[in-house]
Design a protein around this motif. Sequence first.
Motif, mmCIF file in Angstrom:
data_model
loop_
_atom_site.group_PDB
_atom_site.id
_atom_site.type_symbol
_atom_site.label_atom_id
_atom_site.label_comp_id
_atom_site.label_asym_id
_atom_site.label_seq_id
_atom_site.Cartn_x
_atom_site.Cartn_y
_atom_site.Cartn_z
ATOM 1 N N VAL A 246 13.988 50.065 -22.998
ATOM 2 C CA VAL A 246 13.767 49.458 -24.307
ATOM 3 C C VAL A 246 12.734 50.256 -25.101
ATOM 4 N N GLN A 247 11.713 50.758 -24.430
ATOM 5 C CA GLN A 247 10.717 51.578 -25.126
ATOM 6 C C GLN A 247 11.372 52.812 -25.743
ATOM 7 N N GLY A 248 12.229 53.487 -24.945
ATOM 8 C CA GLY A 248 12.906 54.667 -25.471
ATOM 9 C C GLY A 248 13.847 54.320 -26.613
ATOM 10 N N LEU A 249 14.572 53.234 -26.471
ATOM 11 C CA LEU A 249 15.511 52.818 -27.508
ATOM 12 C C LEU A 249 14.791 52.502 -28.815
ATOM 13 N N MET A 250 13.679 51.777 -28.724
ATOM 14 C CA MET A 250 12.956 51.365 -29.922
ATOM 15 C C MET A 250 12.169 52.510 -30.556
ATOM 16 N N SER A 251 12.011 53.586 -29.805
ATOM 17 C CA SER A 251 11.305 54.758 -30.349
ATOM 18 C C SER A 251 12.257 55.730 -31.039
ATOM 19 N N GLY A 252 13.571 55.530 -30.895
ATOM 20 C CA GLY A 252 14.543 56.464 -31.426
ATOM 21 C C GLY A 252 15.163 56.026 -32.738
ATOM 22 N N PRO A 253 16.030 56.872 -33.288
ATOM 23 C CA PRO A 253 16.639 56.593 -34.605
ATOM 24 C C PRO A 253 17.721 55.520 -34.566
ATOM 25 N N GLU A 254 18.233 55.179 -33.365
ATOM 26 C CA GLU A 254 19.309 54.199 -33.245
ATOM 27 C C GLU A 254 18.800 52.833 -32.787
ATOM 28 N N ALA A 255 17.537 52.556 -33.057
ATOM 29 C CA ALA A 255 16.946 51.306 -32.590
ATOM 30 C C ALA A 255 17.648 50.093 -33.207
ATOM 31 N N PRO A 256 17.941 49.075 -32.405
ATOM 32 C CA PRO A 256 18.531 47.850 -32.952
ATOM 33 C C PRO A 256 17.491 47.020 -33.683
ATOM 34 N N ASP A 257 17.943 46.092 -34.509
ATOM 35 C CA ASP A 257 16.987 45.153 -35.120
ATOM 36 C C ASP A 257 17.144 43.745 -34.523
ATOM 37 N N GLY A 258 18.024 43.626 -33.517
ATOM 38 C CA GLY A 258 18.188 42.370 -32.797
ATOM 39 C C GLY A 258 18.535 42.653 -31.347
ATOM 40 N N LEU A 259 18.022 41.835 -30.444
ATOM 41 C CA LEU A 259 18.253 42.060 -29.022
ATOM 42 C C LEU A 259 18.514 40.714 -28.347
ATOM 43 N N VAL A 260 19.613 40.634 -27.568
ATOM 44 C CA VAL A 260 19.979 39.424 -26.827
ATOM 45 C C VAL A 260 19.825 39.720 -25.345
ATOM 46 N N LEU A 261 19.057 38.881 -24.644
ATOM 47 C CA LEU A 261 18.795 39.080 -23.215
ATOM 48 C C LEU A 261 19.262 37.867 -22.429
ATOM 49 N N SER A 262 19.945 38.115 -21.311
ATOM 50 C CA SER A 262 20.551 37.018 -20.564
ATOM 51 C C SER A 262 19.694 36.512 -19.411
ATOM 52 N N SER A 263 18.408 36.890 -19.387
ATOM 53 C CA SER A 263 17.489 36.313 -18.412
ATOM 54 C C SER A 263 16.077 36.330 -18.974
ATOM 55 N N GLY A 264 15.247 35.417 -18.493
ATOM 56 C CA GLY A 264 13.879 35.340 -18.977
ATOM 57 C C GLY A 264 13.024 36.503 -18.523
ATOM 58 N N SER A 265 13.188 36.931 -17.269
ATOM 59 C CA SER A 265 12.360 38.029 -16.764
ATOM 60 C C SER A 265 12.649 39.327 -17.503
ATOM 61 N N VAL A 281 8.069 42.022 -31.878
ATOM 62 C CA VAL A 281 9.084 40.994 -32.075
ATOM 63 C C VAL A 281 8.703 40.137 -33.278
ATOM 64 N N GLY A 282 9.690 39.899 -34.153
ATOM 65 C CA GLY A 282 9.442 39.131 -35.363
ATOM 66 C C GLY A 282 9.109 39.999 -36.559
ATOM 67 N N ARG A 283 8.937 41.304 -36.303
ATOM 68 C CA ARG A 283 8.635 42.219 -37.409
ATOM 69 C C ARG A 283 9.770 43.235 -37.551
ATOM 70 N N GLU A 284 9.812 44.250 -36.666
ATOM 71 C CA GLU A 284 10.894 45.240 -36.754
ATOM 72 C C GLU A 284 12.207 44.728 -36.164
ATOM 73 N N LEU A 285 12.124 43.764 -35.302
ATOM 74 C CA LEU A 285 13.343 43.216 -34.698
ATOM 75 C C LEU A 285 13.076 41.792 -34.234
ATOM 76 N N ASP A 286 14.170 41.076 -33.959
ATOM 77 C CA ASP A 286 14.073 39.745 -33.355
ATOM 78 C C ASP A 286 14.745 39.771 -31.999
ATOM 79 N N LEU A 287 14.277 38.899 -31.126
ATOM 80 C CA LEU A 287 14.736 38.880 -29.747
ATOM 81 C C LEU A 287 15.161 37.460 -29.382
ATOM 82 N N VAL A 288 16.346 37.333 -28.744
ATOM 83 C CA VAL A 288 16.848 36.053 -28.256
ATOM 84 C C VAL A 288 16.984 36.143 -26.747
ATOM 85 N N ALA A 289 16.496 35.128 -26.047
ATOM 86 C CA ALA A 289 16.577 35.148 -24.587
ATOM 87 C C ALA A 289 16.910 33.777 -24.040
ATOM 88 N N LYS A 290 17.566 33.781 -22.889
ATOM 89 C CA LYS A 290 17.828 32.557 -22.129
ATOM 90 C C LYS A 290 16.685 32.378 -21.144
#
Length: 342
Positions: A246-265, A281-290
């Motif tokens: 995730v660090q590499g993804l968010m540091s690159g030009p193809e970073a998402p602005d939303g992320l869905v995660l299927s576990s809390g950990s 979270v809440g600024r450059e992107l939003d995150l949804v998790a179960k």
Amino acid sequence: MTEQQERMPAQPGGASERPTLKTIAFMTGLGITTVSRALKDAPDIGADTKERVRMVARQLGYQPNRAGVRLRTGKTNVIALVLGIDEEILGFSNQMVVGISEVLAGTPYHIVVTPHAHTKDPMLPVRYILETGSADGVIISRLEPEDSRVSLLMERNMPFATHGRTRLGEPHPFHDFDNEAFGYGAVERLVARGRKRIALLPPPSKLTYYDHLRAGFSQAMTAFGAQEVSLPINIDASLEEIRTMVQGLMSGPEAPDGLVLSSGSSAIAANAGIEAAGKRVGRELDLVAKQGTPILKWVRPEIITAHEDVRQAGRELAKAVIARIDGIEPSLLQSISQPRWD
């Protein structure tokens, strides 16, 4: 010493001798057969009598002689929970065990956890239970569409219940979480916040709930006109691997602005990677998790969460496997819980 302890009959071998049904019968003034049936929750024994017997049994520290019970009845009074021992920092396993234990507390059964790593052959613990006859019923999780464990348990006529579903033709008892509704709802909430480039960190594709989650996610992505950003790993990766990815993804030009995660950990690890990349979270992107516990809201209140009641899942699974032992039809022992959005 309590009044009841003073009235206890002398035990051969001294006060340390383990209490028996005969001891409980003496303390309650009931017959041994009545005490035995009360402890087995027999339907012809009144609720008041059952409670009186159980109270005395608890006070005495009574435990049935499992070897004797098995010799007389062929039963172990054991429900085996095959549980993953892989890293889980948000209490999923604990909540499952608590829920099962709450139901078993009012029955002759008790839970025995059979630990298992998802990197090993999933058939091993099930074969062991069947070969040793060490349980009257089994609860398993991490279901696959054509799960061989389910097929084997049905073939051997072993009562069981599953946390998750299969696509096998013959019905079996299960409790599941509606991951399709979670996937759809996650995208819907991200789009409502203006997010259009959304990534999904899914479970392994071999598991049934991957198909359910992917179906809801894809349907919502099409319905709301969002673009998917592909991720190279799933939630079975180590937390360090998820954080680094995730660090590499968010540091690159193809970073998402939303992320869905299927576990809390995995959400904890992803949040660490986001912050390591200088994002929030809440600024450059939003995150949804179960999640199964409210810890994510303590770490980052900005995270959008859907609650999966794992404790209730444990209760439903315990009730289903006991009902199956009692001969209830499998098709009547199936339930699905809905996500509760926080």
